[in-house]
Enzyme design. Structure first.
Site, PDB file in Angstrom:
ATOM      1  N   HIS A   1     -18.377  15.711 -91.139  1.00 15.98           N
ATOM      2  CA  HIS A   1     -18.032  15.595 -89.606  1.00 15.98           C
ATOM      3  C   HIS A   1     -18.929  14.754 -89.238  1.00 15.98           C
ATOM      4  O   HIS A   1     -19.767  15.364 -88.909  1.00 15.98           O
ATOM      5  CB  HIS A   1     -17.155  16.040 -88.899  1.00 15.98           C
ATOM      6  CG  HIS A   1     -16.263  15.840 -87.849  1.00 15.98           C
ATOM      7  ND1 HIS A   1     -14.888  16.174 -88.033  1.00 15.98           N
ATOM      8  CD2 HIS A   1     -16.711  14.760 -86.833  1.00 15.98           C
ATOM      9  CE1 HIS A   1     -14.346  15.365 -86.911  1.00 15.98           C
ATOM     10  NE2 HIS A   1     -15.461  14.472 -86.197  1.00 15.98           N
TER      11      HIS A   1
ATOM     12  N   HIS B   1     -19.334   9.999 -88.629  1.00 16.77           N
ATOM     13  CA  HIS B   1     -18.946   8.423 -88.409  1.00 16.77           C
ATOM     14  C   HIS B   1     -19.607   7.760 -88.630  1.00 16.77           C
ATOM     15  O   HIS B   1     -20.534   7.801 -88.036  1.00 16.77           O
ATOM     16  CB  HIS B   1     -18.058   8.578 -86.921  1.00 16.77           C
ATOM     17  CG  HIS B   1     -17.429   9.703 -86.869  1.00 16.77           C
ATOM     18  ND1 HIS B   1     -15.828   9.131 -86.804  1.00 16.77           N
ATOM     19  CD2 HIS B   1     -17.590  10.763 -86.053  1.00 16.77           C
ATOM     20  CE1 HIS B   1     -14.904   9.764 -86.563  1.00 16.77           C
ATOM     21  NE2 HIS B   1     -15.418  10.908 -86.015  1.00 16.77           N
TER      22      HIS B   1
ATOM     23  N   ASP C   1     -19.713   4.729 -87.738  1.00 15.09           N
ATOM     24  CA  ASP C   1     -19.510   3.711 -85.946  1.00 15.09           C
ATOM     25  C   ASP C   1     -20.540   4.757 -84.966  1.00 15.09           C
ATOM     26  O   ASP C   1     -21.229   4.035 -84.104  1.00 15.09           O
ATOM     27  CB  ASP C   1     -18.871   3.337 -86.052  1.00 15.09           C
ATOM     28  CG  ASP C   1     -17.423   3.763 -85.754  1.00 15.09           C
ATOM     29  OD1 ASP C   1     -17.405   5.043 -86.049  1.00 15.09           O
ATOM     30  OD2 ASP C   1     -16.353   3.214 -85.223  1.00 15.09           O
TER      31      ASP C   1
ATOM     32  N   GLY D   1      -9.343   8.939 -82.886  1.00 16.53           N
ATOM     33  CA  GLY D   1      -9.527   8.534 -81.766  1.00 16.53           C
ATOM     34  C   GLY D   1      -9.118   9.134 -80.999  1.00 16.53           C
ATOM     35  O   GLY D   1      -9.009  10.666 -81.150  1.00 16.53           O
TER      36      GLY D   1
ATOM     37  N   HIS E   1      -8.580  15.321 -87.194  1.00 14.59           N
ATOM     38  CA  HIS E   1      -8.890  15.851 -85.595  1.00 14.59           C
ATOM     39  C   HIS E   1      -7.981  15.633 -84.571  1.00 14.59           C
ATOM     40  O   HIS E   1      -6.666  15.454 -84.423  1.00 14.59           O
ATOM     41  CB  HIS E   1      -9.571  14.470 -84.778  1.00 14.59           C
ATOM     42  CG  HIS E   1     -10.587  13.607 -85.397  1.00 14.59           C
ATOM     43  ND1 HIS E   1     -10.786  12.931 -86.445  1.00 14.59           N
ATOM     44  CD2 HIS E   1     -12.150  13.857 -84.504  1.00 14.59           C
ATOM     45  CE1 HIS E   1     -12.082  12.583 -86.573  1.00 14.59           C
ATOM     46  NE2 HIS E   1     -13.008  13.114 -85.207  1.00 14.59           N
TER      47      HIS E   1
ATOM     48  N   GLU F   1      -9.638  19.290 -80.376  1.00 13.21           N
ATOM     49  CA  GLU F   1     -10.696  18.095 -79.706  1.00 13.21           C
ATOM     50  C   GLU F   1     -10.367  17.601 -77.930  1.00 13.21           C
ATOM     51  O   GLU F   1     -10.587  18.996 -76.714  1.00 13.21           O
ATOM     52  CB  GLU F   1     -11.100  17.512 -80.235  1.00 13.21           C
ATOM     53  CG  GLU F   1     -13.014  16.947 -79.225  1.00 13.21           C
ATOM     54  CD  GLU F   1     -12.938  15.719 -79.985  1.00 13.21           C
ATOM     55  OE1 GLU F   1     -14.614  14.937 -79.487  1.00 13.21           O
ATOM     56  OE2 GLU F   1     -12.457  14.932 -80.457  1.00 13.21           O
TER      57      GLU F   1
ATOM     58  N   ASP G   1     -20.628  14.753 -85.794  1.00 11.72           N
ATOM     59  CA  ASP G   1     -19.730  13.966 -85.129  1.00 11.72           C
ATOM     60  C   ASP G   1     -20.104  12.756 -85.189  1.00 11.72           C
ATOM     61  O   ASP G   1     -19.703  11.895 -85.766  1.00 11.72           O
ATOM     62  CB  ASP G   1     -18.916  14.372 -83.909  1.00 11.72           C
ATOM     63  CG  ASP G   1     -18.301  13.761 -83.398  1.00 11.72           C
ATOM     64  OD1 ASP G   1     -17.589  13.209 -84.434  1.00 11.72           O
ATOM     65  OD2 ASP G   1     -18.104  14.126 -82.130  1.00 11.72           O
TER      66      ASP G   1
END
Length: 396
Positions: free
Chosen positions: A25, A27, A29, A186, A213, A216, A322
């Site tokens: 996990h 990302h 970006d 998102g 996701h 969370e 993350d």
């Protein structure tokens, strides 16, 4: 309903970067180097809060550390803005791999949303191909340096948008060209997985792996939908599954024996029971969970994070970062954090890493190779530590 007794763990001493790691996990970006952001921003005329790499890195960390997922997500405006060309995507992906290698990662899955990178004329397929080119450059460089790594793409749809089926089809088109799974990401609350039910149907028919996701910024309903409607093979974060766990102190256990008042007796509700008993992997991101307030109901420090409860009661926990830029962490840092908070030792990290290897979106044979490599590496580390201890004792 099931009941378990909580136990304790103990602390190791070793270089965390020497441990072979699996990253599930992470990302794209959320993992840029500050210096790269500055250079790319200058190329496209994007204004940044700072143009000094150290200051910019601190700005990302401080801005993300607000206790709100929504505020946390706002920091991505700057990283996404500089990832709108083929060359930028390729560079960011290559450096992403290089940074994983430097941290001892041997297998990684990078998740990102191609639909967010079309502002300068790229098509969805162009974007995926650009990222794949960067990943392959990074992997080739690592192989030449004698530190091989394998990295696959998790093609992600934004849950608040209406492009789920389009992105699902994109992922399937690239399944033999770097794409290993699908995700939705998102703002979680208010955008349940059922919004993308058609996409999940396409993926299920294509027998393509899915991680979602869930658990969370939203609770059990989100997790339940991820499992039932999304057919999720893994849960991104998933930490709010702890809301379906009840802890009582004292009382009587399943065998009718009185339990000491200092011992917690754990009872699982139906969703937690389903997740635990079926070994559905949880992609837990400790530092990020504290930043976004995902575990605020339990406290504000790592010591109150429910990860230890989940791990000790048999959930299939994996450790992840993350967003390395926003959280200012590496996977080694997350490991060290767990040692400081819960006294985890080499055996704990071996189990957590094997959990991740077995949960990877890879064919069985390749997962078995990862498992063997990790077991052998840990055995060598353990033997080396034992030899050092014996030598030190002899010197005394």
């Amino acid at each position: 309903m099931t009941e378990e007794l909580i136990h304790t763990a103990y602390s190791p001493e070793f270089d965390f970067r020497s441990l072979p790691k699996i990253s599930l996990h992470d990302h794209l970006d959320g993992g840029l180097r500050p210096a790269t952001i500055i250079e790319l921003a200058a190329e496209v005329g994007h204004e940044l809060p700072h143009t000094d790499a150290a200051e910019l890195g601190r700005w990302f960390l401080e801005s993300a550390d607000s206790g709100s997922l929504e505020r946390y997500l706002e920091t991505f405006d700057h990283t996404i803005a500089v990832m709108q060309t083929r060359s930028a995507l390729t560079r960011v992906a290559r450096e992403f791999v290089e940074d994983l290698v430097a941290d001892g990662v041997i297998y990684g899955e990078v998740r990102w949303a191609p639909e967010q990178h079309l502002q300068r004329g790229l098509s969805l397929d162009d974007a995926v191909e650009a990222v794949q080119a960067g990943l392959e450059e990074g992997m080739a460089g690592a192989d030449e340096a004698g530190t091989p790594i394998q990295v696959g793409q998790l093609i992600t749809a934004m849950r608040h948008a209406d492009r789920g089926t389009e992105i699902a089809e994109l992922a399937l088109r690239h399944r033999s060209r770097g794409a290993v799974g699908f995700d939705i990401a998102g703002a979680e609350k208010g955008f349940l997985p059922s919004k993308h039910a058609a996409a999940f149907e396409i993926l299920a028919n294509g027998m393509f792996p899915v991680t979602i996701h869930a658990g969370e910024a939203d609770g059990l309903e989100s997790i339940r939908e991820a499992l039932v409607i999304g057919r999720a093979n893994r849960l991104g974060h998933g930490v709010r599954i702890a809301e379906d766990i009840d802890i009582t102190f004292g009382g009587v256990d399943d065998d009718g024996q009185e339990v000491d008042e200092s011992t917690g007796l754990v009872t699982l509700g139906p969703v937690a029971n389903w997740v635990r008993d079926r070994g559905i992997p949880l992609e837990v991101c400790p530092s990020s969970n504290l930043q976004t307030g995902a575990v605020a109901a339990y406290g504000e420090t790592i010591e109150t994070h429910p990860i230890d409860l989940l791990y000790q009661t048999g959930f299939n926990v994996t450790i992840n970062t993350d967003n390395r830029l926003m959280s200012g962490v590496s996977l080694s840092d997350e490991f060290e954090l767990l040692v400081e908070a819960f006294d985890y030792d080499l055996d704990d990290f071996l189990e957590l890493t094997l959990n991740a290897a077995e949960a990877a979106f890879l064919p069985l044979e390749e997962r078995e190779v990862l498992v063997d490599y990790i077991n052998n590496a840990y055995a060598e580390l353990g033997a080396g530590a034992e030899a050092d201890a014996e030598a030190a004792e002899g010197a005394e």
